[in-house]
Design a protein around this motif. Structure first.
Motif, PDB file in Angstrom:
ATOM      1  N   ASP A   3       0.811  -1.221   0.000  1.00  0.00           N
ATOM      2  CA  ASP A   3       0.000   0.000   0.000  1.00  0.00           C
ATOM      3  C   ASP A   3       0.845   1.273   0.000  1.00  0.00           C
ATOM      4  OD1 ASP A   3      -2.284  -1.574   0.078  1.00  0.00           O
ATOM      5  OD2 ASP A   3      -2.410  -1.513   2.263  1.00  0.00           O
ATOM      6  N   ASN A  45       5.457   6.505   5.829  1.00  0.00           N
ATOM      7  CA  ASN A  45       4.026   6.326   5.983  1.00  0.00           C
ATOM      8  C   ASN A  45       3.451   7.679   6.408  1.00  0.00           C
ATOM      9  OD1 ASN A  45       1.556   5.200   6.202  1.00  0.00           O
ATOM     10  ND2 ASN A  45       2.100   3.717   7.776  1.00  0.00           N
ATOM     11  N   ALA A  90      -7.439  -6.349   7.943  1.00  0.00           N
ATOM     12  CA  ALA A  90      -6.266  -5.568   8.331  1.00  0.00           C
ATOM     13  C   ALA A  90      -5.552  -6.147   9.541  1.00  0.00           C
ATOM     14  CB  ALA A  90      -6.682  -4.129   8.624  1.00  0.00           C
ATOM     15  N   LYS A  93      -0.920  -3.098  12.326  1.00  0.00           N
ATOM     16  CA  LYS A  93      -0.314  -1.875  11.790  1.00  0.00           C
ATOM     17  C   LYS A  93      -1.345  -1.056  11.010  1.00  0.00           C
ATOM     18  CE  LYS A  93       3.035  -0.341   8.362  1.00  0.00           C
ATOM     19  NZ  LYS A  93       3.932  -0.779   7.298  1.00  0.00           N
ATOM     20  N   HIS A  94      -2.061  -1.709  10.094  1.00  0.00           N
ATOM     21  CA  HIS A  94      -3.032  -0.985   9.278  1.00  0.00           C
ATOM     22  C   HIS A  94      -4.242  -0.543  10.096  1.00  0.00           C
ATOM     23  CE1 HIS A  94      -0.885  -2.801   5.751  1.00  0.00           C
ATOM     24  NE2 HIS A  94      -0.939  -1.526   5.442  1.00  0.00           N
TER      25      HIS A  94
END
Length: 106
Positions: A3, A45, A90, A93-94
């Motif tokens: 992602d 990120n 997910a 982390k997500h």
């Protein structure tokens, strides 16, 4: 492709469409050149506030950063279903990132 890498590719393409260099984008957004480069390479990120600032400078919606070339735009129900599917699959982390985005939008 992960992602973060896809996000970076999308941001790079939008920047290039506006004929901006990484340095120009960084200056206008108030970020370092290193940070913009790391985002575009999928090595950073970005936070919601970072994405909002980049979207403002590039004159796009934040959602434009997440559209893949082979995807047709989704209606509200399609977006809702994609988000529910994502949350259901997910990892920690997500989920943490998603929750941070959620808190920033309330």
């Amino acid at each position: 492709m992960d992602d973060e890498k896809q996000l970076g590719i999308n941001i790079r393409e939008l920047r290039k469409l506006r004929l901006l260099t990484q340095d120009e984008l960084a200056e206008r957004a108030g970020f370092s050149l290193q940070h913009v480069g790391d985002i575009e390479r999928g090595k950073a990120n970005p936070t919601l506030s970072c994405l909002l600032k980049l979207a403002e400078v590039l004159n796009v919606a934040v959602s434009d950063f997440f559209v893949q070339k082979d995807q047709a735009p989704l209606d509200d129900e399609g977006i809702r279903q994609c988000l529910l599917d994502f949350i259901g699959k997910a990892g920690k982390k997500h989920l943490s990132i998603f929750y941070t985005l959620y808190k920033g939008m309330r």
